[in-house]
Design an enzyme around this catalytic site. Sequence first.
Site, PDB file in Angstrom:
ATOM      1  N   THR A 370      -1.729   1.054  -2.996  1.00  0.00           N
ATOM      2  CA  THR A 370      -2.812   1.761  -2.345  1.00  0.00           C
ATOM      3  C   THR A 370      -2.347   3.191  -2.111  1.00  0.00           C
ATOM      4  OG1 THR A 370      -1.971   0.900  -0.243  1.00  0.00           O
ATOM      5  CG2 THR A 370      -3.721  -0.335  -1.290  1.00  0.00           C
ATOM      6  N   GLU A 409     -10.568  -5.587  -5.747  1.00  0.00           N
ATOM      7  CA  GLU A 409     -10.346  -6.132  -4.414  1.00  0.00           C
ATOM      8  C   GLU A 409     -10.805  -7.586  -4.283  1.00  0.00           C
ATOM      9  OE1 GLU A 409      -8.577  -4.766  -2.295  1.00  0.00           O
ATOM     10  OE2 GLU A 409      -8.692  -2.591  -2.538  1.00  0.00           O
ATOM     11  N   ASP A 412      -8.224 -10.025  -3.463  1.00  0.00           N
ATOM     12  CA  ASP A 412      -7.676 -10.168  -2.113  1.00  0.00           C
ATOM     13  C   ASP A 412      -8.308 -11.323  -1.345  1.00  0.00           C
ATOM     14  OD1 ASP A 412      -5.851  -8.203  -2.407  1.00  0.00           O
ATOM     15  OD2 ASP A 412      -6.761  -6.772  -1.032  1.00  0.00           O
ATOM     16  N   SER A 442      -3.912  -5.886   4.544  1.00  0.00           N
ATOM     17  CA  SER A 442      -2.776  -5.540   5.396  1.00  0.00           C
ATOM     18  C   SER A 442      -2.743  -4.058   5.736  1.00  0.00           C
ATOM     19  CB  SER A 442      -1.464  -5.912   4.693  1.00  0.00           C
ATOM     20  OG  SER A 442      -1.339  -7.300   4.554  1.00  0.00           O
ATOM     21  N   GLY A 462       0.475  -3.147   0.144  1.00  0.00           N
ATOM     22  CA  GLY A 462      -0.036  -4.507   0.224  1.00  0.00           C
ATOM     23  C   GLY A 462       0.531  -5.276   1.392  1.00  0.00           C
TER      24      GLY A 462
END
Length: 560
Positions: A370, A409, A412, A442, A462
């Site tokens: 990210t 995403e 996730d 997270s 992550g």
Amino acid sequence: MPFVGAFRSAALGAVLALLATAAHAQGPGRAAIASPHGQATAAAGQILAQGGNAFDAAIAVSAALAVVEPYGSGLGGGGFFLLREAGQTPRYRFLDARERAPGGATEDMYLKQGKVSPGLSINGALAAAIPGLPQALAELAATHGKLPLKDSLAPAIRLANQGFTVDRIYRDRATMRLSALRDDPESARLFLLNNQVPPLGAFIRQPELAHTLQRIADDGRDGFYRGVLAEQLVDGIREAGGIWTLDDLANYRTVWREPLRFNLANQRQLISSPPPSAGGVALAQSLAMLQRLPWQSAEPVQRSHYVIEVLRRAYRDRGLLGDPDYVSNPINRLLARNYLTGLADSIDVYQATPSSTLAPAPAWREGDHTTHFAVIDADGNAVSATLSVNLPFGAAFTVPGSGVVLNNEMDDFAADPHGSNSYGLAGSQANAVAAGKRPLSSMSPSFIESPTQLASFGTPGGSRIPSMVLLSVMGFLEGRPVSEWPATARYHHQYLPDVVEHEPGTFSAVQTAELEARGYRLKDLGRSYGNQQVLYWDKAAGTLEAASDPRGVGEAVIAP
């Protein structure tokens, strides 16, 4: 008369200085920016120089990162923005711009013949949730900005048109996702050179992305979520096997949530991310447990032992959390003092606690690439933001003609909450796929504030984000130099798998042997990870500092 004129001039100067001091009585009087890319830091500086505030600068950084870090964030992704509104009593707000599952998403959409099908939630159009970043930029400008949205987006539009040069981080991320990028003709055209990772110094231009950014600059959120671009996005995604609809885009909304707040020792308060982030809870739990342990006076192996054990216990609780719009999160129980005291007291002073001996909890998997930045203006307004497209280059799918790289995403979510996902980890019903739901994360943009100090923390990474932030916060609590906070050697434990991951060189041979003798299994990852950006305002001393992770290519600056 010249003397009188000089006196009047001096008096006027004194009054103006007094007024300037009063204007910044609640702020540092200067601005600071820490971002993972020099071009993004420069974009924020331009906007501050034009009279923008920290929120305008955050828009500029976010949009610039969408251009220069297509592997880390972008208009096809989302993120979390933690805001500090300056004042006698600062106000904190949390903007949840996490992506949402499309309306056609189902709990079993990534299963084939009852088993998770690897790749469906990772590569291609089906892996993408509905992006939140474009809405967040428009929302920040409308509710908190001083400048028009078009002004704050202008630096990114120029960057996309003019191009940026490939650096070592770009090459590393593109190498990781080379096969997936090659599989999508549009991504290969934009981000590769002759189907190979571009060399250092190569130029990447994105005129289609510039056009998309201009639509948002002209029409706000509707420039992305409605109209011509929305139709282009939906058509391109459905042709590639995705399930987006125009209603999915039109109905997307960011959510203002109450930040997680947790009191620490010495009048300090942690302000961090609430669900759908699990990171703030894990960070608060870890800090609360450490407060009961003599970690500051412990020798290195003993200190690592304490940190590993608090992380083990904090991460165990992650599987209980999910999107607060869909599930009831037991935050009060998880942050209750008696509960945390019991966790801390269960730590053996010298031996590892096997995760198998603790009460079971669902395990999980999360992409670890990210991006994060932080900015504070002269008045004390500040933003700590973590943005993502999940894996490097997200789903490695770019909607033709838009320049928008889609997130992945959807990976996730717990792909199979009743069994295991493609990584062999047990699922979590609280984080199961559901239409309109936000996946657990997270990401942990955080502040710690006291009457005399303000510090900002955050990083990509992550599932390792809370452990990285914790190690940096420990540097702050010890009073170490700000430059050392993001440079700290990193190690990580997340309950399952029961192993201590670490960067090369974190532990010496002697320390490794001592930890193994205590019952730990260590795993050298063979690479560094994370890219933390930090700020520190010492209110008592009137000083302001910023630091960028030496592992990356970012830049931290103090601006007038």
